[in-house]
Design an enzyme around this catalytic site. Structure first.
Site, short mmCIF file in Angstrom:
data_model
loop_
_atom_site.label_atom_id
_atom_site.label_comp_id
_atom_site.label_asym_id
_atom_site.label_seq_id
_atom_site.Cartn_x
_atom_site.Cartn_y
_atom_site.Cartn_z
N HIS A 26 -2.35 16.67 15.35
CA HIS A 26 -2.91 17.75 14.93
C HIS A 26 -4.39 17.87 15.75
CE1 HIS A 26 -3.41 21.04 12.01
NE2 HIS A 26 -4.57 20.73 11.77
N TYR A 39 -13.33 19.66 16.82
CA TYR A 39 -12.55 19.12 15.57
C TYR A 39 -12.50 17.67 15.72
CZ TYR A 39 -8.31 18.16 12.38
OH TYR A 39 -7.71 17.87 11.47
#
Ligand SMILES: CC1=CC(=O)O[C@H]1CC(=O)O
Length: 107
Positions: A26, A39
């Protein structure tokens, strides 16, 4: 900067090792998401209860993540992105429960 913190819980059927592997996937995918400034995802190592103020008994959690956006306009661009929608589809495959916390600067 808009920063959204996420508390993640892995699915009951998923091993911690598999969850960690998917978190890495991810994170790698996040670099292709338009308008997502940054992120981060970090695995929970321990959740000590010996706090110096009353303990908040929530969780347990398996990871803490954070998304950064440079502006509301960038956040809206992110939300509209088809790449972001694909990223979310991967999220659905390994995130059992999620709690978003939208934060703002103290100053
Ligand atoms: C929102 C998000 C929090 C996270 O850890 O990943 C992103 C996208 C998603 O939920 O799949």
């Amino acid at each position: 900067m808009i920063r959204i913190v996420y508390l993640l819980v892995r699915p009951e059927h998923m091993s911690p090792e598999k969850f960690a592997e998917e978190c890495r996937v991810h994170y790698d995918m996040s670099h292709d998401v338009p308008a997502l400034y940054k992120y981060e995802v970090r695995l929970v190592d321990r959740e000590p209860k010996d706090t110096h103020v009353p303990y908040l008994g929530v969780g347990p959690f398996d990871a803490v993540a954070e998304c950064w956006f440079e502006s509301e306009e960038k956040y809206q661009e992110y939300l509209k992105s088809s790449v972001r929608k694909q990223w979310f589809e991967h999220g659905k495959s390994f995130i059992g429960k999620l709690k978003p916390i939208i934060t703002r600067d103290v100053h």
